[in-house]
Design an enzyme around this catalytic site. Structure first.
Site, PDB file in Angstrom:
ATOM      1  N   ALA A  76     -21.570 -15.691  15.545  1.00 60.66           N
ATOM      2  CA  ALA A  76     -23.086 -15.307  15.831  1.00 60.66           C
ATOM      3  C   ALA A  76     -23.178 -14.069  15.372  1.00 60.66           C
ATOM      4  O   ALA A  76     -22.475 -12.935  15.502  1.00 60.66           O
ATOM      5  CB  ALA A  76     -23.302 -15.198  17.238  1.00 60.66           C
ATOM      6  N   ALA A 121     -22.134  -8.639  15.526  1.00 58.13           N
ATOM      7  CA  ALA A 121     -21.692 -10.160  15.612  1.00 58.13           C
ATOM      8  C   ALA A 121     -20.447 -10.148  16.301  1.00 58.13           C
ATOM      9  O   ALA A 121     -19.850  -9.439  17.265  1.00 58.13           O
ATOM     10  CB  ALA A 121     -21.213 -10.289  14.163  1.00 58.13           C
ATOM     11  N   LYS A 122     -20.280 -11.401  16.884  1.00 52.04           N
ATOM     12  CA  LYS A 122     -19.341 -12.005  17.626  1.00 52.04           C
ATOM     13  C   LYS A 122     -18.755 -13.400  17.242  1.00 52.04           C
ATOM     14  O   LYS A 122     -19.622 -14.139  17.135  1.00 52.04           O
ATOM     15  CB  LYS A 122     -19.372 -11.868  19.305  1.00 52.04           C
ATOM     16  CG  LYS A 122     -18.312 -11.835  19.917  1.00 52.04           C
ATOM     17  CD  LYS A 122     -17.122 -10.700  20.053  1.00 52.04           C
ATOM     18  CE  LYS A 122     -17.677  -9.500  20.778  1.00 52.04           C
ATOM     19  NZ  LYS A 122     -16.698  -8.278  20.535  1.00 52.04           N
ATOM     20  N   GLY A 123     -17.741 -13.710  17.597  1.00 52.57           N
ATOM     21  CA  GLY A 123     -17.194 -15.237  17.407  1.00 52.57           C
ATOM     22  C   GLY A 123     -16.067 -15.641  17.934  1.00 52.57           C
ATOM     23  O   GLY A 123     -15.359 -14.768  18.613  1.00 52.57           O
ATOM     24  N   ASP A 162      -9.924  -9.645  19.265  1.00 50.82           N
ATOM     25  CA  ASP A 162     -10.702  -9.523  20.577  1.00 50.82           C
ATOM     26  C   ASP A 162     -10.011 -10.282  21.530  1.00 50.82           C
ATOM     27  O   ASP A 162      -8.930 -10.384  21.333  1.00 50.82           O
ATOM     28  CB  ASP A 162     -12.214 -10.246  20.519  1.00 50.82           C
ATOM     29  CG  ASP A 162     -13.083  -9.970  21.611  1.00 50.82           C
ATOM     30  OD1 ASP A 162     -12.940 -10.245  22.593  1.00 50.82           O
ATOM     31  OD2 ASP A 162     -14.181  -9.229  21.080  1.00 50.82           O
TER      32      ASP A 162
END
Length: 432
Positions: A76, A121-123, A162
């Site tokens: 995202a 962002a992050k995923g 993460d």
């Protein structure tokens, strides 16, 4: 610090999660609340409620027994008005689209609070990494890298470790990306091993920044750190490093926990003798201490400083009245729900938000990115010195807003972030 409240602990309770509030809902509530405090174009706020893009991919891998299993992956990308997207990749069974969007929004605010030239962002992949062999995890990472390769890059979107991922994961991802590009591209990810362009001090940076901000907050409220008791939920990278740095500075770390529960000693724990999750998974309960506590009980201990450094949504409307700490410093992403935030504000318990406190990770990631661009490594001493300077600069700016306005610390941090993002959107305009 004197205790704010006396509460009866629920001896049998597990950490309560307000499952009805997702990371996305919390992030949007916090955005709107901060926007209401600012003179900002509502059209910009409306844009910031949504991600620019969300990439959803299928990630098939061959298991060691020859069968093929298909997982779902996400990336995202929230906002890039201030620079390339930046944010972690997590491997966890509960990774969802909305979680990635919400966490990506927090990364946008975090980068802006720290005044870094990145967006958020992050995923991740919806998978339990504990159920994968090392070979399976490598195949998963390399295939995921290929599926999102068109969406990432050193000037486009720069992933980092993460939950459930680590420097080795980033090494595989960098290698997979580089092989397809035909050249070594170390800047495509951060959080790599130092031998292939990673920065010294990156792994402990989020915990170190939590300790720095906790130290500043303790001083702000007029307490000597050597007379301060601290409880930390979560003894992974963030919690263990925060505990040890605070221990080094003289704080009395009296309780720490992992997924199985925690240990408690009113005289203080030897944090270096307790193995972190990285050193030995789930080792906390094996440490010899006078008392053990559940994770719920740890959140309710009568201490000066509480650091939730494990999962999100652990401080909720159901347990916020039972918290007896005088100060909360968020080590995890989103550990406090909106409802709990309101209760803490009513009880006048300060909450130093995650977007400031644990921003050391993305800050040292920025240092790593600079080192990769310039092909020149920094010493650990320089990394620590630069991180200290960046964290104190951010703290001073947020403290200024907190002192000038009748707001919470979270509001103050969001005001700083949203002001910077709003100014950038105003300057760039809306294409076409």
């Amino acid at each position: 610090m004197a205790s704010q409240a006396d509460s009866t602990r629920d001896e049998s309770a597990d950490p309560v999660v307000e499952s009805s509030e997702s990371a996305l809902e919390t992030a949007r509530r916090q955005l709107q609340h901060a926007a209401d405090l600012l003179d900002i174009d509502p059209n910009i706020v409306e844009r910031l409620k949504y991600p620019k893009k969300v990439h959803e991919v299928t990630v098939p891998i061959e298991r060691d027994d020859g069968t093929v299993e298909v997982f779902t992956g996400y990336r995202a990308q929230h906002d890039s008005v201030r620079g390339p997207y930046k944010g972690g990749l997590r491997y966890h069974p509960e990774v969802t689209r909305d979680e990635c969007v919400g966490l990506g929004m927090w990364m946008t605010w975090k980068c802006a609070v720290m005044d870094l030239p990145f967006g958020g962002a992050k995923g991740g992949v919806a998978v339990n990494p504990k159920e994968l062999s090392e070979n399976e995890e490598e195949r998963l990472t390399r295939r995921f890298a290929e599926e999102i390769r068109g969406a990432i890059g050193p000037t486009v979107d720069i992933p980092a470790p993460d939950m459930g991922t680590n420097p080795q994961t980033m090494a595989w991802l960098m290698d997979a990306y580089s092989m397809q590009e035909g050249e070594t591209v170390p800047g495509v990810v951060t959080g790599k091993p130092s031998v292939i362009g990673g920065s010294k001090g990156r792994g402990e940076a989020p915990g170190r920044s939590v300790a720095i901000i906790a130290r500043e907050a303790i001083e702000y409220y007029g307490t000597d750190i050597e007379e301060t008791t601290v409880a930390i939920q979560g003894y992974g990278s963030v919690g263990s490093n925060a505990a040890r740095v605070l221990d080094d500075w003289g704080a009395n770390v009296v309780a720490v926990s992992d997924v199985n529960g925690g240990v408690y000693d009113t005289n203080g724990l030897d944090t270096y003798s307790i193995l972190s999750h990285h050193e030995e998974p789930e080792a906390v309960m094996g440490h010899d201490a006078p008392e053990t506590v559940t994770n719920s009980e740890l959140l309710q201990l009568d201490v000066d400083v509480l650091i939730p450094a494990a999962l999100g949504n652990v401080l909720t409307s159901k347990n916020a009245d039972d918290v007896r700490a005088d100060l909360i410093v968020e080590g995890a992403n989103g550990p406090t729900t909106s409802a709990a935030d309101r209760i803490f504000a009513e009880r006048e318990i300060p909450v130093i938000p995650d977007i400031l406190a644990n921003a050391g990770g993305v800050t040292v990631s920025y240092f790593e990115w600079l080192q990769d661009i310039n092909r020149r490594a920094w010493s650990l001493e320089r990394v620590h010195d630069e991180l200290e300077e960046e964290m104190l600069t951010a703290w001073n700016v947020v403290e200024g807003e907190f002192n000038d306005r009748d707001v919470t610390w979270r509001d103050a941090a969001y005001i700083v972030a949203l002001s910077r993002i709003g100014e950038a959107h105003e300057a760039r305009g809306l294409w076409p």
